[in-house]
Scaffold this motif. Structure first.
Motif: not given
Length: 119
Positions: A10-11, A16-19, A30-32, A40-45
């Protein structure tokens, strides 16, 4: 040789709001978290949320990616795909989360193959 998981990138220009949104709809945290190549990247599910740090050009390649295949043996997949792909976008390289490559497959899909770091 196994695809262990499929992640959807998801680009976004509103990181912040997307996370927060994906945490809300999945009920997961966030798991990663990682950063490389100017984003930057965050893994959510099963969603990898990517936001630019250095400028929007950092997201040019990530915005092409249709899916991320997390694999157990990157080298085995590379042996097949370096010759069987329509186009190599990024050859095998190391990133903060592991080793990866990005190809456009003959079906036109752009896939990132990623072998995660051992923790």
């Amino acid at each position: 040789m196994e695809i262990k998981m499929v992640l959807l990138p998801i680009v976004t220009d509103d990181f912040e709001n997307t996370v927060v949104f994906y945490k809300k709809i999945t009920g997961k945290d966030v798991s990663l978290s990682a950063a490389h190549d100017g984003y930057q990247l965050n893994l959510v599910d099963h969603f990898v949320i990517l936001g630019a740090v250095d400028g929007p050009e950092a997201l040019e390649i990530p915005s092409l990616v249709n899916a991320i295949f997390v694999v157990d043996d990157l080298e085995a997949f590379w042996k097949i795909l370096e010759k069987a792909s329509k186009r190599i976008i990024i050859p095998v390289n190391r990133v903060s989360t592991g080793i990866r490559f990005i190809v456009e497959q003959k079906d036109g899909k752009v896939i990132e193959y990623l072998q995660l770091n051992d923790n």
